[in-house]
Design a protein around this motif. Structure first.
Motif, short mmCIF file in Angstrom:
data_model
loop_
_atom_site.label_atom_id
_atom_site.label_comp_id
_atom_site.label_asym_id
_atom_site.label_seq_id
_atom_site.Cartn_x
_atom_site.Cartn_y
_atom_site.Cartn_z
N ALA A 99 -2.41 5.17 6.19
CA ALA A 99 -2.98 3.87 5.83
C ALA A 99 -1.99 3.02 5.03
O ALA A 99 -1.06 3.53 4.39
N THR A 140 -3.67 -4.81 6.19
CA THR A 140 -4.38 -3.63 5.71
C THR A 140 -4.88 -2.83 6.90
O THR A 140 -5.54 -3.36 7.79
N ASN A 185 -6.34 1.31 8.11
CA ASN A 185 -6.75 2.68 7.81
C ASN A 185 -6.29 3.60 8.94
O ASN A 185 -5.94 3.15 10.04
N ASP A 193 -6.84 3.15 12.96
CA ASP A 193 -6.70 1.78 13.44
C ASP A 193 -5.55 1.70 14.43
O ASP A 193 -4.71 2.62 14.54
N ASP A 233 -9.06 -3.02 13.74
CA ASP A 233 -9.91 -2.14 12.95
C ASP A 233 -10.76 -1.28 13.87
O ASP A 233 -11.56 -1.80 14.65
N ARG A 253 -16.40 6.43 5.77
CA ARG A 253 -16.29 7.48 4.76
C ARG A 253 -17.42 8.49 4.98
O ARG A 253 -18.57 8.12 5.21
N GLU A 272 -7.52 8.78 4.02
CA GLU A 272 -7.25 8.04 5.26
C GLU A 272 -7.39 6.53 5.09
O GLU A 272 -7.17 5.78 6.05
N PHE A 273 -7.72 6.09 3.88
CA PHE A 273 -8.08 4.69 3.67
C PHE A 273 -7.06 3.95 2.80
O PHE A 273 -6.50 4.53 1.87
N ALA A 274 -6.88 2.67 3.11
CA ALA A 274 -6.02 1.84 2.27
C ALA A 274 -6.63 1.63 0.89
O ALA A 274 -5.92 1.61 -0.12
N GLN A 284 -8.58 3.24 -1.99
CA GLN A 284 -8.85 4.62 -2.42
C GLN A 284 -9.33 4.66 -3.87
O GLN A 284 -8.85 3.90 -4.70
#
Length: 615
Positions: A210, A261, A263, A266, A296, A301, A598-600, A602
């Motif tokens: 990410a 941005t 994740n 994507d 996206d 989550r 896995e996420f931008a 956090q």
């Protein structure tokens, strides 16, 4: 891999290589007088057929090429240029970075002739073990013409990148690959090195790392390589590296052009192109003059199941240097995750709880305010009012952020679980196992395991405690093993890379294994849970040492292989956080709850782990 290698401050998207002080032969700003020179040299002659230029340290004159990219900010200002008339050797790159030291006075598309000295620059310094970047320094630049077409980018694809990662280094040189002739059709690292400085492109790739705070993300050009259902590329062995991973940055400053941005999972649709650089924070990196468009794919989550009345739910969560100086929003977001995503576990082992004034190094070691704010935030989010136990460390003895005094903490729900308090622990007195009427007891609960053991020097000491659930005693050992700081990167000049930090984690694992053995010597079917951020992989020597003798099982192994991860580093989806149990714990469900890595956006860089079982 570190977990991750630390960065001291957020800087623009292109992290300055000069900050690492890694020159082998020093580059300098533009010189007023041209150097004595070798004439007739072209870029492929400078790059040569190995990682080190055959002309390193040599002045060269009037090297021709077309400017393909510009770095106009940061400490490593300069530009890339490329020869539009390549040779026929696939091992020799046709691109090169020119270090100017100030904003370059050229434009993309300029045809130039460059005079200067050939240098090999090592991002991170020579001690890092990194490969070097061939570049020109002390330069004079002559613009011949402008508006020229750029050399067509080399397309990096699943077919072009070899499956084998790297050759084995030469014995007697620390296993260095620097002197080996490049074999770009055989090894992935050789392939990327053969394109160093050249205009390259990737098309319609999947994001496997990410967007981070430094304006970079990772993609893979191999969509089927160790892929999992959430879009990551799973790291499963030291011997089977994921070769399709490439880092993406952009040439523009993030202040001038915000970085997209994305994740994991994507898509980066369309073509991303630019010079292929090399840096200490990811190795081979496309410094994009043109970025594809992020699509996206809607990654969600995860939420774990609620424990049943007869199940005990234990969890481990690294909350990343949580301190009262953090904004309330961080406490609230972490608390919400405990309640909603972790379904309010009965016992929660926390790592990286800082003391009451955070990173201020004034001798404070108590964390009462930190824990109180977190416990209050959990209750406000609709969770239980957790009680807690911990042991304060000695000041600045447990590693982590200086002054922060990170430690492990047990939270537990007193409505479902009781804690056995025994003795008064301090930072230096070890808890021990004793037999009481045929059952194991801890002399100190909570207590620290073998704190004087050199294995714990400048590292967190394990926290042990006894819990009672429905009349059954369960021992928990909360851990935060030594970090991977100091290990060489996967792109090191040494292959295989040196993993020096493994030595301390191995000793730590042996100490914990011995402690669990002591409990089982008293009662073989004792129920012990060893959990935490172990900073190592399930295939590592440390995890083998924890399991040795059948003392513990690593319960993440109960998941399908593609689901065994808690962390994403440099596009590798990997496991650092574990819950291990003694063989007497058989009826359980394990869940790695993917809410961060896995996420931008956090709350922490780790995913929490949850185990539900019937004691």
């Amino acid at each position: 891999m570190p977990s991750s290698l630390p960065r001291t401050a957020a800087v623009p998207a292109l992290v300055s290589l000069a900050l690492a002080c890694g020159l082998v032969v020093a580059a300098g700003p533009a010189s007023a007088s041209g150097p004595a020179s070798a004439s007739g040299v072209r870029i492929h002659g400078i790059q040569g057929t190995t990682r080190i230029s055959p002309l390193v340290g040599t002045p060269v004159a009037d090297v021709p090429g077309v400017v393909t990219g510009i770095r106009a900010y940061g400490g490593s200002k300069g530009f890339w240029f490329q020869d539009p008339h390549p040779d026929a050797n696939p091992a020799t790159s046709e691109g090169l970075f020119v270090f100017t030291g100030s904003a370059p006075k050229v434009e993309v598309g300029d045809s130039v002739k460059v005079s200067g000295k050939v240098n090999e620059y090592v991002p991170g310094g020579a001690a890092s073990g990194e490969q070097s970047v061939t570049e020109l320094g002390s330069t004079q630049v002559t613009v011949v013409s402008s508006g020229n077409p750029l050399p067509a980018p080399v397309r990096i694809t699943a077919r072009s990148v070899p499956a084998a990662y790297a050759p084995h280094g030469v014995a007697g040189t620390g296993d260095s690959i620097n002197g080996l002739r490049l074999r770009p059709r055989t090894y992935a690292l050789d392939y990327y090195e053969s394109l160093e400085g050249m205009n390259v492109s990737v098309t319609n790739t999947r994001v496997v790392g990410a967007t981070d705070p430094y304006g970079e993300l990772w993609v893979t050009v191999k969509p089927s390589e160790d892929a999992n259902r959430r879009g990551g590329t799973v790291y499963g062995s030291y011997d089977e590296q994921n070769t399709g991973r490439v880092q993406i940055q952009q040439q523009a400053s993030t202040a001038d052009s915000p970085f997209p941005t994305a994740n994991v999972g994507d898509r980066l649709r369309g073509t991303t192109r630019g010079p292929l650089d090399f840096n200490q924070y990811g190795g081979y990196t496309i410094v994009a003059g043109h970025l594809g468009t992020v699509v996206d794919k809607g990654l969600k989550r995860e939420v774990t199941a609620k424990q049943k009345p007869g199940q005990l739910a234990v969890a481990t969560y690294n909350v990343e240097n949580l301190a009262p100086t953090d904004p309330q929003s961080k406490f609230d977001s972490l608390a919400s995750a405990v309640v909603r995503n972790l379904s309010s576990p009965d016992i929660l082992s926390l790592e990286e709880i800082q003391d009451n004034d955070g990173a201020k190094d004034d001798g404070t070691v108590s964390a009462t305010e930190t824990v109180r704010k977190f416990v209050d935030a959990i209750a406000a989010a609709g969770g239980p009012t957790y009680a807690w136990r911990s042991v304060d460390p000695e000041n600045d003895k447990d590693g982590g952020q200086p002054g922060g005094n990170i430690r492990n903490v047990f939270l537990y729900n007193p409505a479902r679980v009781s804690f056995v308090d025994r003795g008064t622990a301090d930072a230096t007195t070890p808890t021990q196992v004793v037999a009481t009427h045929g059952k194991p007891d801890l002399t100190l609960s909570p207590g620290r395991i073998d704190p004087a053991n050199p294995a714990w020097n400048d590292s967190r000491k394990p926290l042990a405690g006894e819990f009672i659930f429905r009349g059954r005693t369960v021992f928990l050992v909360s851990n935060h093993f030594d970090s991977k700081g100091g290990d060489e990167s996967l792109t090191s000049q040494h292959q295989p890379p040196t993993r020096s930090s493994e030595v301390q984690r191995l000793a730590q694992a042996q100490a914990v294994n011995s402690f669990v053995k002591d409990i089982r010597k008293v009662r073989k079917n004792a129920e012990v849970v060893v959990l935490g951020d172990l900073n190592d992989f399930q295939f590592s020597p440390a995890l083998a040492a924890l399991r040795k003798g059948g003392v513990l099982n690593d319960d993440i192994d109960s998941l399908p292989v593609p689901e065994r991860y808690s962390y994403v580093y440099q596009g590798n989806t990997q496991t650092l956080d574990h819950i291990l149990t003694t063989p007497s714990i058989k009826d359980f469900q394990y869940d790695s709850v993917h809410i961060n890595a896995e996420f931008a956006q956090q709350d922490s860089d780790h995913d929490p782990q949850v185990l539900r079982f019937r004691p």
